[in-house]
Design a protein around this motif. Structure first.
Motif, PDB file in Angstrom:
ATOM      1  N   GLN A 169       2.930  13.990  -9.141  1.00  0.00           N
ATOM      2  CA  GLN A 169       4.336  15.043  -9.339  1.00  0.00           C
ATOM      3  C   GLN A 169       4.542  15.688 -11.306  1.00  0.00           C
ATOM      4  O   GLN A 169       4.317  16.290 -10.927  1.00  0.00           O
ATOM      5  N   ARG A 221       0.583  -1.115   0.510  1.00  0.00           N
ATOM      6  CA  ARG A 221      -0.266   0.025   0.460  1.00  0.00           C
ATOM      7  C   ARG A 221       0.861   1.246   0.145  1.00  0.00           C
ATOM      8  O   ARG A 221       0.681   2.060  -0.449  1.00  0.00           O
ATOM      9  N   TRP A 222       2.003   1.235   0.800  1.00  0.00           N
ATOM     10  CA  TRP A 222       2.495   2.303   1.299  1.00  0.00           C
ATOM     11  C   TRP A 222       3.693   2.291  -0.634  1.00  0.00           C
ATOM     12  O   TRP A 222       3.771   4.001  -0.898  1.00  0.00           O
ATOM     13  N   LEU A 223       3.391   1.003  -1.446  1.00  0.00           N
ATOM     14  CA  LEU A 223       4.808   1.521  -2.685  1.00  0.00           C
ATOM     15  C   LEU A 223       3.582   2.231  -3.619  1.00  0.00           C
ATOM     16  O   LEU A 223       4.076   2.896  -4.006  1.00  0.00           O
ATOM     17  N   HIS A 224       2.471   2.076  -3.566  1.00  0.00           N
ATOM     18  CA  HIS A 224       1.068   1.885  -4.121  1.00  0.00           C
ATOM     19  C   HIS A 224       0.628   3.659  -4.428  1.00  0.00           C
ATOM     20  O   HIS A 224       0.765   4.532  -5.102  1.00  0.00           O
ATOM     21  N   ASN A 225       1.182   4.432  -2.724  1.00  0.00           N
ATOM     22  CA  ASN A 225       0.632   5.385  -2.678  1.00  0.00           C
ATOM     23  C   ASN A 225       1.677   6.390  -3.238  1.00  0.00           C
ATOM     24  O   ASN A 225       1.636   7.367  -3.727  1.00  0.00           O
ATOM     25  N   LEU A 226       2.697   5.854  -2.878  1.00  0.00           N
ATOM     26  CA  LEU A 226       4.279   6.298  -3.244  1.00  0.00           C
ATOM     27  C   LEU A 226       3.860   6.470  -5.366  1.00  0.00           C
ATOM     28  O   LEU A 226       4.264   7.697  -5.345  1.00  0.00           O
ATOM     29  N   ARG A 227       4.010   6.197  -5.482  1.00  0.00           N
ATOM     30  CA  ARG A 227       3.871   5.701  -6.855  1.00  0.00           C
ATOM     31  C   ARG A 227       2.995   6.498  -7.395  1.00  0.00           C
ATOM     32  O   ARG A 227       3.199   7.403  -8.295  1.00  0.00           O
ATOM     33  N   GLU A 228       1.330   6.654  -6.689  1.00  0.00           N
ATOM     34  CA  GLU A 228       0.801   7.230  -7.225  1.00  0.00           C
ATOM     35  C   GLU A 228       0.913   8.766  -6.984  1.00  0.00           C
ATOM     36  O   GLU A 228       1.090  10.006  -7.689  1.00  0.00           O
ATOM     37  N   ALA A 229       2.158   9.723  -5.711  1.00  0.00           N
ATOM     38  CA  ALA A 229       2.516  10.952  -5.602  1.00  0.00           C
ATOM     39  C   ALA A 229       3.368  11.226  -6.681  1.00  0.00           C
ATOM     40  O   ALA A 229       3.033  11.632  -6.901  1.00  0.00           O
ATOM     41  N   CYS A 230       3.493   9.783  -6.936  1.00  0.00           N
ATOM     42  CA  CYS A 230       5.221  10.732  -8.533  1.00  0.00           C
ATOM     43  C   CYS A 230       4.071  10.826  -9.121  1.00  0.00           C
ATOM     44  O   CYS A 230       4.697  11.580 -10.288  1.00  0.00           O
TER      45      CYS A 230
END
Length: 357
Positions: free
Chosen positions: A332, A320-329
């Motif tokens: 951006q 989930r953390w990786l998914h959120n990180l990918r969406e944030a990237c």
């Protein structure tokens, strides 16, 4: 007629007995043969004579001929001259203690006249010179104590000559700061050697071979309170000690003085192959060093396993953390892309160039 004074009945009967009782006090006791020296005192019987801190400059001459044990301590004898104890025959003297007497020189035949002497104690004297015939005339001497007596000068060669004609059974050399086994002072037939409280770091292979010489194979050593260095050079001694522990009565109490990781470790708990050798010593890493590397590797492996287990147990949260990180990237990057397109639009560029229209 004058009246005669009456005396109590029986008053004169005990007077003769009183005189007999006081008679021994008026007669001096019979002196022992030779008497007790004025500067000393005899304990219990004249067989034990002690002369302590009387600052004598030579042995007393009026010793009892029956003395067995003689102790002179704290004097200033300085030089034991020839026949120093021969002024009066002492045929029964077995033990002679000359401690703390500032004895520096022992001349030839200094013990002449002591045919029954068995134990000689010269400890705590600053010996400077020992004549080759210093112990001649004492054929029964079997115990020599030289504790803290070899600090003032190197006397190994002189003592070796002085001991060659006597049959010693026990030799005490404790507290002399010896750095090596005094092989020259080990006459054949010696049974006990006290080397405690010296500066021995080890016994070398050559010194160990000297202990196996004919007449010394039963020699027992005491080595306590020596700064033993538990490094590669100790391997021959440790191998010998483990095989011949019965010859070292205090073997179980021997401890390492260095290096730091082994300080205080019992020697008999170590293995010769476990003592580390540095490259400068021409050896390979010992088992102890290898075991350290193995242990370090095991610790790293355990840390890696724990890290993997943490990742596995938190795989959903990590996903989930990786998914959120990918969406944030992604968001951006889309923002950057939108601003780039706006900046690159030609209509926006011409509008900025003609503000009056």
């Amino acid at each position: 007629m004058a009246r005669r004074q009456e005396r109590p009945a029986g008053s004169g009967r005990w007077l003769p007995w009183l005189g007999l009782a006081l008679l021994p006090l008026a007669v001096p006791p019979a002196a022992a043969p030779g008497g007790c020296p004025s500067a000393c005192y005899c304990v219990a019987t004249p067989e034990l004579v002690q002369c302590r801190y009387e600052r004598l400059e030579e042995p007393p001459k009026e010793l009892p001929t029956t003395v067995h044990n003689l102790s002179i301590a704290g004097s200033n004898l300085s030089v034991l001259h020839r026949a120093a104890f021969a002024a009066r025959p002492l045929p029964d003297l077995r033990l002679l203690r000359l401690r703390h007497d500032n004895i520096q020189i022992i001349e030839d035949m200094a013990l002449q006249g002591l045919p029954a002497l068995r134990t000689l104690d010269l400890s705590h004297n600053p010996l400077l010179s020992v004549a080759a015939g210093a112990f001649a005339g004492v054929p029964l001497l079997h115990t020599l104590q030289l504790n803290q007596a070899l600090l003032a000068a190197p006397l190994e060669e002189q003592l070796a000559l002085a001991l060659r004609n006597i049959s010693l059974r026990r030799l005490e050399l404790a507290g002399n700061s010896l750095r090596a086994l005094p092989a020259a002072l080990l006459p054949a037939g010696l049974e006990e050697l006290d080397l405690r409280n010296n500066s021995l770091q080890r016994l070398t292979a050559a010194e160990l071979r000297s202990l196996e010489a004919p007449g010394l194979q039963g020699l027992r050593l005491t080595l306590g309170a020596n700064p033993l260095s538990c490094d590669c050079a100790l391997r021959p001694f440790l191998t010998w000690l483990r095989a011949a522990a019965a010859r070292v009565p205090d073997a179980r109490s021997l401890r390492c003085a260095g290096p730091l990781p082994l300080r205080g470790a019992a020697l008999l708990r170590l293995r010769p192959e476990g003592l580390a050798c540095t490259a400068a010593e021409g050896g390979e890493p010992g088992q102890l060093e290898t075991a350290s590397y193995v242990f370090f590797g095991i610790v790293l492996a355990l840390i890696g396993i724990v890290f993997l287990m943490v990742l596995y147990l938190n795989r959903r949260g990590i996903k989930r953390w990786l998914h959120n990180l990918r969406e944030a990237c992604r968001d951006q990057m889309e923002g950057y892309h939108y601003r780039y397109e706006q900046d690159a639009d030609p209509r926006r560029t011409s509008a900025i160039g003609t503000p009056g229209l």
